[in-house]
Design an enzyme around this catalytic site. Structure first.
Site, PDB file in Angstrom:
ATOM      1  N   SER A 210      87.773  -0.266  90.485  1.00 27.87           N
ATOM      2  CA  SER A 210      86.960   0.554  89.588  1.00 27.87           C
ATOM      3  C   SER A 210      87.492   1.971  89.444  1.00 27.87           C
ATOM      4  O   SER A 210      88.506   2.187  88.820  1.00 27.87           O
ATOM      5  CB  SER A 210      85.506   0.558  90.074  1.00 27.87           C
ATOM      6  OG  SER A 210      84.707  -0.226  89.235  1.00 27.87           O
TER       7      SER A 210
ATOM      8  N   LYS B  83      88.770  -4.482  88.006  1.00 28.12           N
ATOM      9  CA  LYS B  83      87.389  -4.335  87.518  1.00 28.12           C
ATOM     10  C   LYS B  83      87.422  -3.410  86.316  1.00 28.12           C
ATOM     11  O   LYS B  83      87.606  -2.218  86.440  1.00 28.12           O
ATOM     12  CB  LYS B  83      86.494  -3.764  88.627  1.00 28.12           C
ATOM     13  CG  LYS B  83      85.121  -3.316  88.155  1.00 28.12           C
ATOM     14  CD  LYS B  83      84.295  -4.479  87.644  1.00 28.12           C
ATOM     15  CE  LYS B  83      82.930  -4.000  87.213  1.00 28.12           C
ATOM     16  NZ  LYS B  83      82.959  -3.098  86.051  1.00 28.12           N
TER      17      LYS B  83
ATOM     18  N   GLN C 228      78.925  -0.984  82.616  1.00 28.74           N
ATOM     19  CA  GLN C 228      77.542  -1.421  82.566  1.00 28.74           C
ATOM     20  C   GLN C 228      76.605  -0.280  82.155  1.00 28.74           C
ATOM     21  O   GLN C 228      76.902   0.890  82.390  1.00 28.74           O
ATOM     22  CB  GLN C 228      77.089  -1.957  83.930  1.00 28.74           C
ATOM     23  CG  GLN C 228      77.619  -3.342  84.265  1.00 28.74           C
ATOM     24  CD  GLN C 228      79.116  -3.362  84.505  1.00 28.74           C
ATOM     25  OE1 GLN C 228      79.683  -2.486  85.139  1.00 28.74           O
ATOM     26  NE2 GLN C 228      79.774  -4.382  83.963  1.00 28.74           N
TER      27      GLN C 228
END
Length: 481
Positions: free
Chosen positions: A305, A330, A334
């Site tokens: 991330s 990743k 969201q």
């Protein structure tokens, strides 16, 4: 849809290791909503009256006809989880009030637990990375380990947030984990003693040759300031090259990543890009100036991330070399919808992609190292099961792991195929002699515990870190130009 450039970044965060799932999350979705003519948010509802009646009728039948009384909240939560599960996206999750509170706390404060980021891979609770210095790391948990049970309770059928609630717990309590590790056949039993998770995120040192090293363990609210302070301190001491270490760093706040990366990226060059469902892309461009010394980034499969955003930005827009292993992978964004839920619960839903400055989507692929370097085998060895004493002439996965440990300690067993040979027994005796243990040549629980402690000390010793050595060599090569 249009993005608001740097304004966007103030509302985007990568959920920190304390949260139940590693995500790049927008906590104020209203600014990303489809704009109407007057600039107000336009929301389309796809449910017809018939759809709503169907759902209502189903609940009414359950409430009035089912054999036993039901918990209304449990049924409603189950319905929401059911809808989200049809999306087949592990990063889209529903959180009830307790889970939502835990999520909020994980973003803003420290917590007690084992100190490992987990995700849901094909429905399995999987370690993304143990936090450096955490109980999880000390116990020997590795990225990609799958947790099957906690204190005898199976995790099958639980949501990821429910599984996290079982893994976390008060300081001093034990989490007895049953795990499966890639490359091993049988489940491994591990005991992790929960503790306060260190909120310090940045560690810096000046190495020989005026090479600085800054390790980032997670990206939290104070990380950017701590990084800037440590960077200024190293520069004041005459640093000529910098290594940024984000190995086993599972993520954190995107705002921290941008602040950290920006000084290294020349003005106008992109740091990160965001893409919506229509394929529209908005870049966040740097306002920095760049640095006049080389920078190398250390990554591994536990770098996820925010760490991947840092690695991608420095690689694509600052020309930094990446050393180590391919990162986790990743690359989705969201949005949280706590206000919309209205009762303290929360939905975290995948809405966007993030891309590297070169426009690469690294999701499920990771970022490959320019200079791939694997750590020695004993860095990834599984703990011994300790189910029974290991003896000569036996053949098992445990013996194979034993031989990897002995080799890592310089005790040179003659093989590594899992057969407990006479030479392996001699190596065990040599180890027992150094530890003042009974010299039996067999591996009981006490010998196994001492072996694991000794190999952990070897892993922690910088002289055995071949990835770091490779990063130093890369910096020296660039400094010599």
């Amino acid at each position: 849809m249009t993005f608001k450039g740097r304004t966007v970044l103030a509302f985007i965060l990568l959920a920190m290791f304390a949260s139940s799932i590693m995500t790049l999350t927008i906590v104020n979705p209203s600014i990303f909503a489809v704009a109407g003519k007057e600039g107000t948010a336009a929301v389309k509802s796809g449910l017809t009256t018939k759809d709503l009646n169907k759902i209502s009728t189903t609940y009414s039948l359950i409430e009035n006809k089912f054999l036993s009384d039901v918990d209304k909240e449990k049924v409603v939560n189950g319905a929401i989880n059911g809808m989200l599960s049809t999306l087949e996206d592990p990063f889209t999750v529903y959180m009830d009030q307790n889970e939502a509170k835990q999520f909020d706390e994980s973003i803003t404060s420290s917590f007690q637990g084992i100190g490992a980021e987990v995700s849901s891979d094909d429905g399995k609770v999987t370690i993304v990375a143990p936090i450096k210095g955490s109980p999880a790391e000390k116990a020997g948990l590795h990225a990609k380990d799958v947790i099957l049970s906690v204190n005898g309770e199976k995790l099958d059928g639980l949501t990821l947030n429910q599984a996290i609630m079982k893994i976390r717990g008060p300081k001093g309590t034990q989490a007895k984990l049953e795990i499966v590790r890639p490359g091993t056949q049988d489940p491994i039993q591990m005991i992790v003693v929960r503790d306060d998770i260190d909120v310090e995120t940045v560690y810096a040192e000046m190495m020989s040759g005026n090479i600085g090293k800054i390790e980032i363990r997670q990206f939290s609210s104070n990380t950017a300031k701590r990084f800037k302070d440590e960077l200024a301190n190293l520069e004041a001491k005459g640093m000529k090259g910098l290594i940024i270490d984000v190995r086993n760093d599972p993520g954190g706040l995107l705002s921290a990543v941008v602040e950290i990366v920006e000084p290294f990226v020349a003005k106008g060059k992109p740091i990160v890009k965001i893409e919506n469902r229509k394929g529209e892309i908005e870049a966040t461009n740097s306002q920095g100036t760049g640095k006049n010394y080389p920078v190398t980034v250390l990554i591994n499969k536990g770098s996820a991330s925010a760490s991947e955003i840092l690695a991608g930005a420095l690689h694509d827009s600052a020309g930094s070399k990446l050393v180590g292993e391919t990162s986790y992978g990743k690359g989705t964004v969201q949005v949280t919808f706590e206000k919309e839920m209205g009762d303290g619960s929360n939905i975290k839903m995948t809405v966007y992609k993030w891309l590297t400055p070169n426009g690469t989507w690294i999701h499920k692929k990771g970022i490959a190292a320019d200079i791939p370097v694997e750590q020695p085998a004993y860095f990834k060895v599984a703990p011994l099961s300790k189910k029974s004493t290991l003896k000569p002439d036996s053949n098992s996965e445990d013996v194979k792991n034993l031989q990897i440990m002995l080799a890592g300690l310089g005790l040179s067993p003659d093989r590594s195929d899992g057969y407990f040979s006479e030479k392996t027994a001699l190596s065990v005796k040599a180890f027992q002699r150094t530890q003042n243990l009974p010299i039996t040549g067999e591996v009981d629980a006490e010998t196994a515990n001492r072996l694991e402690k000794a190999i952990l000390n070897e892993i922690k010793d910088p002289k055995n870190d071949v990835q770091l050595k490779a990063a130093v060599q890369q910096i020296q090569t660039q400094m010599a130009k």
